[in-house]
Design a protein around this motif. Structure first.
Motif, PDB file in Angstrom:
ATOM      1  N   LYS A  45       0.879  -1.004  -0.360  1.00  0.00           N
ATOM      2  CA  LYS A  45       0.270  -0.070   0.110  1.00  0.00           C
ATOM      3  C   LYS A  45       0.999   0.861  -0.050  1.00  0.00           C
ATOM      4  CE  LYS A  45      -0.912  -0.407   5.182  1.00  0.00           C
ATOM      5  NZ  LYS A  45      -0.764  -1.357   6.176  1.00  0.00           N
ATOM      6  N   TYR A  49       5.406   1.478  -0.124  1.00  0.00           N
ATOM      7  CA  TYR A  49       5.446   2.399   1.081  1.00  0.00           C
ATOM      8  C   TYR A  49       6.739   3.673   0.235  1.00  0.00           C
ATOM      9  CZ  TYR A  49       3.969  -0.592   4.859  1.00  0.00           C
ATOM     10  OH  TYR A  49       2.755  -0.945   5.796  1.00  0.00           O
ATOM     11  N   ARG A 147      -9.831  -0.530  15.012  1.00  0.00           N
ATOM     12  CA  ARG A 147     -10.579   0.460  13.973  1.00  0.00           C
ATOM     13  C   ARG A 147     -10.901  -0.251  12.962  1.00  0.00           C
ATOM     14  NH1 ARG A 147      -4.436   0.823  10.226  1.00  0.00           N
ATOM     15  NH2 ARG A 147      -5.231  -1.078  10.078  1.00  0.00           N
ATOM     16  N   HIS A 176      -5.412  -7.253  13.227  1.00  0.00           N
ATOM     17  CA  HIS A 176      -4.469  -6.822  13.018  1.00  0.00           C
ATOM     18  C   HIS A 176      -3.993  -6.569  14.482  1.00  0.00           C
ATOM     19  CE1 HIS A 176      -1.789  -4.463  11.164  1.00  0.00           C
ATOM     20  NE2 HIS A 176      -2.430  -2.794  11.644  1.00  0.00           N
ATOM     21  N   SER A 217       4.628  -6.363  10.687  1.00  0.00           N
ATOM     22  CA  SER A 217       6.154  -6.704  10.536  1.00  0.00           C
ATOM     23  C   SER A 217       7.083  -7.251  11.802  1.00  0.00           C
ATOM     24  CB  SER A 217       6.720  -5.450  10.259  1.00  0.00           C
ATOM     25  OG  SER A 217       6.482  -5.243   8.230  1.00  0.00           O
ATOM     26  N   ARG A 232       1.482 -10.633   7.469  1.00  0.00           N
ATOM     27  CA  ARG A 232       1.534  -9.362   6.192  1.00  0.00           C
ATOM     28  C   ARG A 232       2.816  -8.624   6.615  1.00  0.00           C
ATOM     29  NH1 ARG A 232      -3.562  -9.751   8.988  1.00  0.00           N
ATOM     30  NH2 ARG A 232      -2.633  -7.978   9.751  1.00  0.00           N
ATOM     31  N   GLY A 234       4.871  -4.602   6.010  1.00  0.00           N
ATOM     32  CA  GLY A 234       5.225  -4.071   5.291  1.00  0.00           C
ATOM     33  C   GLY A 234       6.593  -3.214   5.599  1.00  0.00           C
ATOM     34  N   VAL A 235       6.533  -2.630   6.654  1.00  0.00           N
ATOM     35  CA  VAL A 235       7.973  -1.840   6.298  1.00  0.00           C
ATOM     36  C   VAL A 235       9.158  -2.818   6.645  1.00  0.00           C
ATOM     37  CG1 VAL A 235       7.942  -1.986   8.985  1.00  0.00           C
ATOM     38  CG2 VAL A 235       8.414   0.187   8.023  1.00  0.00           C
ATOM     39  N   TYR A 368       7.674   5.444   8.584  1.00  0.00           N
ATOM     40  CA  TYR A 368       7.091   4.530   7.945  1.00  0.00           C
ATOM     41  C   TYR A 368       6.666   5.978   7.053  1.00  0.00           C
ATOM     42  CZ  TYR A 368       5.772   0.453  10.161  1.00  0.00           C
ATOM     43  OH  TYR A 368       5.042  -0.465  10.897  1.00  0.00           O
TER      44      TYR A 368
HETATM   45  C1  LIG Z   1       0.047  -1.589   6.575  1.00  0.00           C
HETATM   46  C2  LIG Z   1      -0.651  -3.442   7.412  1.00  0.00           C
HETATM   47  C3  LIG Z   1      -0.236  -4.262   7.945  1.00  0.00           C
HETATM   48  C4  LIG Z   1       1.547  -4.045   7.407  1.00  0.00           C
HETATM   49  O1  LIG Z   1       2.253  -3.461   9.354  1.00  0.00           O
HETATM   50  P1  LIG Z   1       4.020  -3.182   8.877  1.00  0.00           P
HETATM   51  O2  LIG Z   1       4.187  -2.976   9.917  1.00  0.00           O
HETATM   52  O3  LIG Z   1       4.606  -2.101   7.843  1.00  0.00           O
HETATM   53  O4  LIG Z   1       4.346  -4.413   8.464  1.00  0.00           O
HETATM   54  C5  LIG Z   1       0.045  -5.513   7.860  1.00  0.00           C
HETATM   55  N1  LIG Z   1      -1.378  -4.877   8.345  1.00  0.00           N
HETATM   56  C6  LIG Z   1      -2.539  -4.697   7.987  1.00  0.00           C
HETATM   57  C7  LIG Z   1      -3.546  -5.062   8.064  1.00  0.00           C
HETATM   58  C8  LIG Z   1      -2.448  -2.979   7.381  1.00  0.00           C
HETATM   59  O5  LIG Z   1      -3.014  -2.107   7.531  1.00  0.00           O
END
Ligand SMILES: *Cc1c(COP(=O)(O)O)cnc(C)c1O
Length: 383
Positions: A45, A49, A147, A176, A217, A232, A234-235, A368
């Motif tokens: 997303k 990043y 959320r 999450h 992460s 999942r 991301g960072v 981020y």
């Molecule tokens: C953005 C997001 C992630 C990734 O988070 P990071 O801390 O960057 O790994 C994982 N799950 C959901 C639902 C997110 O919105």
């Protein structure tokens, strides 16, 4: 459906070097933290990043990645035709009243959508009824993030509704974490317990076709019992811990370096001021370099008079206010400085004085935000 492709401005003089080796190594090293068979979802997303959605998806297509997660339907459509082996998960919930075109496109491209209400499930079931299309749905169960998760009783009802509908497939259940990146894990552990309770009560682990996922992460790195069927990331995929971490159990390499050329060199006499607001007064005769990038490109205005950039191994302080498209550096102490010389604006080294952690600290934010601020018109060069 109108897709708005190909009209974007690119600035070739502003260069974000994207290191595919780093992305691939990070993905591999993160996967190694997980039990064999755990799926890996690359979160792309926010223009991956800030690294470039198209570029990152291209690099990771060939990697051992099972899912790409995006925030919105539009990002998913943007990459849907590039991605062949992987599935795409759209994190923003599909709502009742969503354009029918959108729902049909999700089914057509086999996208994985999130439903966040019973009404949304009923709505999409109604649209697809009578057809042969099947839509993959994931449910986000509230466990304490506060959320867009669904309360458990409602999630239970949604599962029954999905199971009863031939055009819907329960493809995933997830939650999450709100605090997985903090040192104190007690709240994250409570969330995990709530989530596990729900999985048990609903007998979800006995359903091999339903992907259970929870870890971002930080939880991928620090909470192995939260890995479930998929993580999942991301960072950390881009080379950063959610916050700088000592003795991390995984090696992460930053995947982006932002550079720009010097477009002007000038002398500023001692006592003269630099840039808007005259916040910098030259204490000595100064050689100043202008860099053609500013807060409009993602280089935060609060870096004025505080951040530094690198010219080779030399360090040059930002002097005066960061402007919309220009920054002034003090290069008096840089030997042999010349017009056109390439300056490192954001470095790809954790410990660099112009690295992402340092800039985040200066801006009182998280890494981020520094990464995602790098404007989409910066030219991404994949190595
Ligand atoms: C953005 C997001 C992630 C990734 O988070 P990071 O801390 O960057 O790994 C994982 N799950 C959901 C639902 C997110 O919105």
């Amino acid at each position: 459906m109108k897709l708005y492709r190909g009209h974007a401005l690119i600035r070739p003089d502003l260069q974000a070097h994207i290191y595919s080796r780093a992305l691939l190594n990070n993905a591999m090293n993160l996967k190694r933290l997980c039990a064999p068979g755990t799926r890996f979802c690359a979160v792309v997303k926010a223009n991956a990043y800030g690294h470039g959605l198209h570029e990152v998806v291209n690099v990771l297509q060939g990697a051992d990645v099972d899912f790409f997660a995006v925030a919105s339907f539009y990002e998913a459509i943007h990459i849907a035709e590039m991605v062949h082996r992987q599935s795409i998960l759209i994190l923003e919930p599909l709502i009742e009243g969503a354009p029918p075109d959108q729902v049909f496109a999700c089914a057509h491209y086999d996208l994985h959508c999130v439903a966040a209400s019973l009404e949304a499930v009923t709505y999409v079931a109604g649209l697809l009824a009578g057809g042969i299309q099947v839509l993959n749905l994931h449910l986000n169960v509230e466990s304490g993030m506060g959320r867009c998760g669904v309360e458990e009783a409602c999630a239970a009802e949604m599962i029954r509704r999905i199971d009863a509908c031939p055009n819907l497939r329960l493809a995933g259940i997830y939650t999450h974490f709100a605090t997985a990146d903090e040192d104190d894990h007690s709240y994250a552990r409570d969330q995990l317990k709530r989530f596990n309770g729900f999985l048990d009560r609903m007998h979800l682990r006995a359903r091999p076709d339903v992907l259970v996922h929870a870890a971002n992460s930080a939880a991928t790195i620090k909470m192995p019992d939260a890995h479930f069927d998929m993580v999942r990331c991301g960072v950390s995929l881009y080379g950063y811990y959610s916050r700088p971490m000592a003795n991390a159990p995984v090696r992460l390499e930053p995947a982006m370096k932002l550079q720009a050329p010097i477009t002007q060199l000038k002398r500023i006499a001692a006592g003269e001021s630099v840039s808007y607001g005259r916040s910098f007064m030259a204490p000595r005769d100064t050689t100043a370099a202008i860099i053609p990038l500013g807060y409009a490109d993602g280089y935060r205005r609060c870096f004025s008079n505080r951040a530094v950039m690198k010219l080779g191994e030399h360090i040059a302080p930002v002097i005066g206010r960061v402007c919309m498209d220009q920054i002034i550096l003090d290069v008096t102490d840089v030997p042999g400085v010349r017009l056109g010389q390439i300056v490192t604006v954001i470095d790809s080294d954790h410990d660099s004085p112009c690295g992402v952690y340092r800039l985040a600290e200066l801006a009182d934010t998280i890494c981020y935000e520094i990464l995602t601020c790098v404007h989409a018109h910066v030219n991404r060069i994949v190595h």
